[in-house]
Enzyme design. Structure first.
Site, PDB file in Angstrom:
ATOM      1  N   LYS A 180      48.205  36.816  27.037  1.00  0.00           N
ATOM      2  CA  LYS A 180      47.408  37.491  26.000  1.00  0.00           C
ATOM      3  C   LYS A 180      46.728  36.450  25.129  1.00  0.00           C
ATOM      4  CE  LYS A 180      48.197  40.457  21.933  1.00  0.00           C
ATOM      5  NZ  LYS A 180      49.198  41.302  21.239  1.00  0.00           N
ATOM      6  N   ASP A 239      55.183  41.781  23.347  1.00  0.00           N
ATOM      7  CA  ASP A 239      54.176  40.732  23.257  1.00  0.00           C
ATOM      8  C   ASP A 239      54.769  39.600  22.419  1.00  0.00           C
ATOM      9  OD1 ASP A 239      52.858  43.009  24.207  1.00  0.00           O
ATOM     10  OD2 ASP A 239      51.001  42.564  23.143  1.00  0.00           O
ATOM     11  N   LYS A 259      45.524  40.258  28.653  1.00  0.00           N
ATOM     12  CA  LYS A 259      45.249  41.101  27.488  1.00  0.00           C
ATOM     13  C   LYS A 259      44.379  40.331  26.507  1.00  0.00           C
ATOM     14  CE  LYS A 259      47.480  43.670  23.733  1.00  0.00           C
ATOM     15  NZ  LYS A 259      48.761  44.189  23.205  1.00  0.00           N
TER      16      LYS A 259
END
Length: 237
Positions: free
Chosen positions: A156, A93, A186
């Site tokens: 995300k 991430d 996400k």
């Protein structure tokens, strides 16, 4: 709890990255988080790259790059991500340069994400943290499009550390409309209840980053509920 009633605990668990990214996390705390993740049956555990490698049987191991500010040189982010993959992570991430996005310098954001993508190749799944609470809707759209062009698999919402806030259903909805199912979404940052988790899923989230996974999952039924017209019964515990 109307939104969460249609989701079972196991279905939600299969979407969760159980996360421990606190700067003061110890080896013991990481081991405890992994044990909790295994007991809860979640999909993944996400830890700081400095805590790798870890033993996490049955779990996807995720980590972060350029976290939490995004103000790392792209080459540093790439090197951090590549080292993490070498140490057993299978998902990264990364945090974009939020300042570049706010300034409308999407070429810089593209170069940032491409650098990390090229550093890890196809060895790992790449999620791009856009810090949605710090961006306008138009900036969210632009950054999501950049992430897709750069070859990311997910966008995300948040690090959970930015003063502007964390995930919102509105931001998730904008992201979902932009990537149209081509990328995963996400939602992460400030999701502490089953109601909040269900709201994110309803808005289009396909993955949840949670540090309070147990508390959230306890708000979902262990089995699917049945209507009064169905025969038999189902437990709601």
């Amino acid at each position: 709890m109307a939104q969460s009633a249609s989701l079972t605990r196991a279905e939600v668990a299969a979407m969760i990255d159980h996360t421990l990214l606190a700067p003061d996390a110890t080896d013991a705390a990481v081991a405890a988080a992994i044990a909790d993740a295994q007991a809860l049956g979640v999909l993944a555990v996400c830890v700081s790259p400095s805590m790798l490698p870890v033993r996490a049987s049955g779990l996807v191991v995720a980590t972060v790059a350029g976290f939490p500010s995004g103000k790392h040189h792209s080459l540093v982010k790439g090197a951090e991500a590549r080292l993490a993959i070498d140490q057993g992570a299978s998902e990264v991430d990364m945090v974009i340069d939020i300042g570049a996005a706010r300034a409308g310098d999407y070429a810089a954001v593209l170069a940032d994400v491409v650098t990390v993508r090229e550093a890890i190749g196809d060895r790992a799944l790449l999620k791009v943290i856009i810090e949605s609470a710090a961006l306008s809707d138009e900036q969210i759209v632009q950054v999501c499009q950049v992430a897709e062009r750069a070859g990311a698999e997910f966008v995300k919402t948040s690090t959970g550390f930015h003063p502007a806030g964390g995930a919102t259903a509105h931001a998730v909805r904008v992201m979902a409309e932009t990537v149209g199912g081509r990328l995963g979404i996400k939602a992460s940052g400030g999701i502490r209840t089953a109601e909040a988790a269900a709201e994110m899923i309803a808005a289009g989230a396909t993955r949840l980053g949670l540090s309070r996974s147990r508390e959230v999952l306890e708000g979902f039924p262990a089995r699917a509920r049945v209507s009064e017209g169905d025969s038999g019964s189902a437990s709601n515990t």
